[in-house]
Write a protein that holds these residues in place. Structure first.
Motif, PDB file in Angstrom:
ATOM      1  N   ARG A 120       7.825   8.512   6.443  1.00  0.00           N
ATOM      2  CA  ARG A 120       7.817   9.804   7.128  1.00  0.00           C
ATOM      3  C   ARG A 120       8.072   9.640   8.624  1.00  0.00           C
ATOM      4  O   ARG A 120       8.762  10.451   9.237  1.00  0.00           O
ATOM      5  CB  ARG A 120       6.501  10.520   6.886  1.00  0.00           C
ATOM      6  CG  ARG A 120       6.404  11.075   5.495  1.00  0.00           C
ATOM      7  CD  ARG A 120       5.138  11.857   5.278  1.00  0.00           C
ATOM      8  NE  ARG A 120       5.124  12.393   3.924  1.00  0.00           N
ATOM      9  CZ  ARG A 120       4.024  12.700   3.268  1.00  0.00           C
ATOM     10  NH1 ARG A 120       2.841  12.526   3.838  1.00  0.00           N
ATOM     11  NH2 ARG A 120       4.095  13.178   2.049  1.00  0.00           N
ATOM     12  N   ALA A 121       7.522   8.594   9.218  1.00  0.00           N
ATOM     13  CA  ALA A 121       7.747   8.348  10.643  1.00  0.00           C
ATOM     14  C   ALA A 121       9.218   8.031  10.900  1.00  0.00           C
ATOM     15  O   ALA A 121       9.815   8.530  11.865  1.00  0.00           O
ATOM     16  CB  ALA A 121       6.858   7.205  11.124  1.00  0.00           C
ATOM     17  N   LEU A 122       9.821   7.221  10.033  1.00  0.00           N
ATOM     18  CA  LEU A 122      11.244   6.905  10.182  1.00  0.00           C
ATOM     19  C   LEU A 122      12.113   8.134   9.951  1.00  0.00           C
ATOM     20  O   LEU A 122      13.121   8.326  10.633  1.00  0.00           O
ATOM     21  CB  LEU A 122      11.642   5.780   9.221  1.00  0.00           C
ATOM     22  CG  LEU A 122      11.062   4.408   9.548  1.00  0.00           C
ATOM     23  CD1 LEU A 122      11.372   3.430   8.428  1.00  0.00           C
ATOM     24  CD2 LEU A 122      11.601   3.901  10.872  1.00  0.00           C
ATOM     25  N   GLN A 123      11.722   8.976   9.016  1.00  0.00           N
ATOM     26  CA  GLN A 123      12.482  10.200   8.760  1.00  0.00           C
ATOM     27  C   GLN A 123      12.420  11.121   9.971  1.00  0.00           C
ATOM     28  O   GLN A 123      13.416  11.726  10.346  1.00  0.00           O
ATOM     29  CB  GLN A 123      11.935  10.915   7.530  1.00  0.00           C
ATOM     30  CG  GLN A 123      12.681  12.191   7.189  1.00  0.00           C
ATOM     31  CD  GLN A 123      12.057  12.916   6.012  1.00  0.00           C
ATOM     32  OE1 GLN A 123      10.925  12.655   5.632  1.00  0.00           O
ATOM     33  NE2 GLN A 123      12.811  13.830   5.438  1.00  0.00           N
ATOM     34  N   ALA A 124      11.269  11.219  10.602  1.00  0.00           N
ATOM     35  CA  ALA A 124      11.135  12.062  11.786  1.00  0.00           C
ATOM     36  C   ALA A 124      11.997  11.521  12.932  1.00  0.00           C
ATOM     37  O   ALA A 124      12.592  12.290  13.684  1.00  0.00           O
ATOM     38  CB  ALA A 124       9.676  12.131  12.216  1.00  0.00           C
ATOM     39  N   GLN A 125      12.088  10.199  13.050  1.00  0.00           N
ATOM     40  CA  GLN A 125      12.922   9.603  14.092  1.00  0.00           C
ATOM     41  C   GLN A 125      14.400   9.821  13.805  1.00  0.00           C
ATOM     42  O   GLN A 125      15.188  10.027  14.712  1.00  0.00           O
ATOM     43  CB  GLN A 125      12.659   8.105  14.210  1.00  0.00           C
ATOM     44  CG  GLN A 125      11.331   7.762  14.818  1.00  0.00           C
ATOM     45  CD  GLN A 125      11.098   6.255  14.825  1.00  0.00           C
ATOM     46  OE1 GLN A 125      11.887   5.491  14.272  1.00  0.00           O
ATOM     47  NE2 GLN A 125      10.014   5.829  15.444  1.00  0.00           N
ATOM     48  N   ASP A 181       0.853  -1.185   0.000  1.00  0.00           N
ATOM     49  CA  ASP A 181       0.000   0.000   0.000  1.00  0.00           C
ATOM     50  C   ASP A 181       0.893   1.239   0.000  1.00  0.00           C
ATOM     51  O   ASP A 181       1.638   1.469   0.950  1.00  0.00           O
ATOM     52  CB  ASP A 181      -0.894  -0.005   1.232  1.00  0.00           C
ATOM     53  CG  ASP A 181      -1.832   1.182   1.277  1.00  0.00           C
ATOM     54  OD1 ASP A 181      -2.038   1.827   0.229  1.00  0.00           O
ATOM     55  OD2 ASP A 181      -2.347   1.477   2.378  1.00  0.00           O
ATOM     56  N   PRO A 182       0.866   2.047  -1.068  1.00  0.00           N
ATOM     57  CA  PRO A 182       1.765   3.210  -1.146  1.00  0.00           C
ATOM     58  C   PRO A 182       1.540   4.219  -0.022  1.00  0.00           C
ATOM     59  O   PRO A 182       2.482   4.822   0.471  1.00  0.00           O
ATOM     60  CB  PRO A 182       1.456   3.832  -2.501  1.00  0.00           C
ATOM     61  CG  PRO A 182       0.583   2.889  -3.221  1.00  0.00           C
ATOM     62  CD  PRO A 182       0.062   1.893  -2.255  1.00  0.00           C
ATOM     63  N   ASN A 183       0.297   4.400   0.388  1.00  0.00           N
ATOM     64  CA  ASN A 183       0.015   5.364   1.457  1.00  0.00           C
ATOM     65  C   ASN A 183       0.621   4.901   2.788  1.00  0.00           C
ATOM     66  O   ASN A 183       1.185   5.703   3.528  1.00  0.00           O
ATOM     67  CB  ASN A 183      -1.489   5.584   1.606  1.00  0.00           C
ATOM     68  CG  ASN A 183      -2.078   6.293   0.402  1.00  0.00           C
ATOM     69  OD1 ASN A 183      -1.420   7.123  -0.219  1.00  0.00           O
ATOM     70  ND2 ASN A 183      -3.306   5.946   0.064  1.00  0.00           N
ATOM     71  N   GLN A 184       0.492   3.623   3.065  1.00  0.00           N
ATOM     72  CA  GLN A 184       1.053   3.084   4.297  1.00  0.00           C
ATOM     73  C   GLN A 184       2.584   3.156   4.256  1.00  0.00           C
ATOM     74  O   GLN A 184       3.218   3.513   5.241  1.00  0.00           O
ATOM     75  CB  GLN A 184       0.601   1.645   4.500  1.00  0.00           C
ATOM     76  CG  GLN A 184       1.086   1.039   5.792  1.00  0.00           C
ATOM     77  CD  GLN A 184       0.652  -0.412   5.943  1.00  0.00           C
ATOM     78  OE1 GLN A 184       0.135  -1.015   5.007  1.00  0.00           O
ATOM     79  NE2 GLN A 184       0.868  -0.947   7.116  1.00  0.00           N
ATOM     80  N   LEU A 185       3.169   2.865   3.115  1.00  0.00           N
ATOM     81  CA  LEU A 185       4.619   2.934   2.954  1.00  0.00           C
ATOM     82  C   LEU A 185       5.110   4.361   3.159  1.00  0.00           C
ATOM     83  O   LEU A 185       6.100   4.605   3.852  1.00  0.00           O
ATOM     84  CB  LEU A 185       5.016   2.425   1.571  1.00  0.00           C
ATOM     85  CG  LEU A 185       6.506   2.407   1.258  1.00  0.00           C
ATOM     86  CD1 LEU A 185       7.242   1.490   2.210  1.00  0.00           C
ATOM     87  CD2 LEU A 185       6.729   1.986  -0.174  1.00  0.00           C
ATOM     88  N   LEU A 186       4.414   5.336   2.575  1.00  0.00           N
ATOM     89  CA  LEU A 186       4.788   6.737   2.726  1.00  0.00           C
ATOM     90  C   LEU A 186       4.670   7.182   4.184  1.00  0.00           C
ATOM     91  O   LEU A 186       5.541   7.893   4.690  1.00  0.00           O
ATOM     92  CB  LEU A 186       3.905   7.611   1.828  1.00  0.00           C
ATOM     93  CG  LEU A 186       4.234   9.092   1.780  1.00  0.00           C
ATOM     94  CD1 LEU A 186       5.666   9.304   1.293  1.00  0.00           C
ATOM     95  CD2 LEU A 186       3.259   9.827   0.881  1.00  0.00           C
ATOM     96  N   THR A 187       3.649   6.739   4.869  1.00  0.00           N
ATOM     97  CA  THR A 187       3.477   7.074   6.282  1.00  0.00           C
ATOM     98  C   THR A 187       4.613   6.504   7.116  1.00  0.00           C
ATOM     99  O   THR A 187       5.166   7.187   7.984  1.00  0.00           O
ATOM    100  CB  THR A 187       2.123   6.534   6.795  1.00  0.00           C
ATOM    101  OG1 THR A 187       1.075   7.057   5.981  1.00  0.00           O
ATOM    102  CG2 THR A 187       1.889   6.922   8.241  1.00  0.00           C
ATOM    103  N   GLN A 188       4.987   5.275   6.844  1.00  0.00           N
ATOM    104  CA  GLN A 188       6.098   4.655   7.578  1.00  0.00           C
ATOM    105  C   GLN A 188       7.410   5.367   7.293  1.00  0.00           C
ATOM    106  O   GLN A 188       8.221   5.584   8.200  1.00  0.00           O
ATOM    107  CB  GLN A 188       6.214   3.179   7.217  1.00  0.00           C
ATOM    108  CG  GLN A 188       5.109   2.317   7.772  1.00  0.00           C
ATOM    109  CD  GLN A 188       5.216   0.871   7.316  1.00  0.00           C
ATOM    110  OE1 GLN A 188       6.049   0.536   6.476  1.00  0.00           O
ATOM    111  NE2 GLN A 188       4.361   0.024   7.859  1.00  0.00           N
TER     112      GLN A 188
END
Length: 111
Positions: free
Chosen positions: A15-20, A6-13
């Motif tokens: 972004r979360a990793l980038q923020a971390q 799922d591209p949306n789920q991948l993008l969300t993950q």
């Protein structure tokens, strides 16, 4: 069956990793680093080297006691301590080699 990504789920993950992974705006002190869950590499290495040193000292002490004929020390304990110290030293040596290799690779990079 292959599950589709799922591209949306991948993008969300992502972004979360980038923020971390993004660096904090202020430098980390030792207390602040522990509270954020970050680990100081220098302290980890210092503790690991200290542990290797302790294993080698223990091994040396057991060897000396065995050679002097201490009845409380048997050959199996001496050999196990010696192998533990040897394996720990080899692992530390390999980590050092990898760090040197990484440093040399970084130094070869052009800016």
């Amino acid at each position: 069956m292959i599950k589709a990504i799922d591209p949306n789920q991948l993008l969300t993950q992502m972004r979360a990793l980038q923020a971390q992974a993004s660096p904090a705006t202020q430098p980390l002190s030792a207390d602040n680093a522990e509270s954020n869950g970050r680990v100081d590499f220098g302290n980890v290495m210092k503790q690991a080297i200290g542990e290797v040193n302790n294993l080698q000292k223990t091994s040396g002490d057991l060897k000396t006691s065995f050679e002097l004929g201490d009845p409380n020390v048997n050959l199996a304990d001496v050999m196990i301590a010696s192998e533990k110290a040897s394996v720990a030293f080899e692992a530390t040596l390999q980590v050092r080699n990898k760090l040197i290799e990484a440093y040399q690779e970084v130094m070869r990079m052009s800016i």
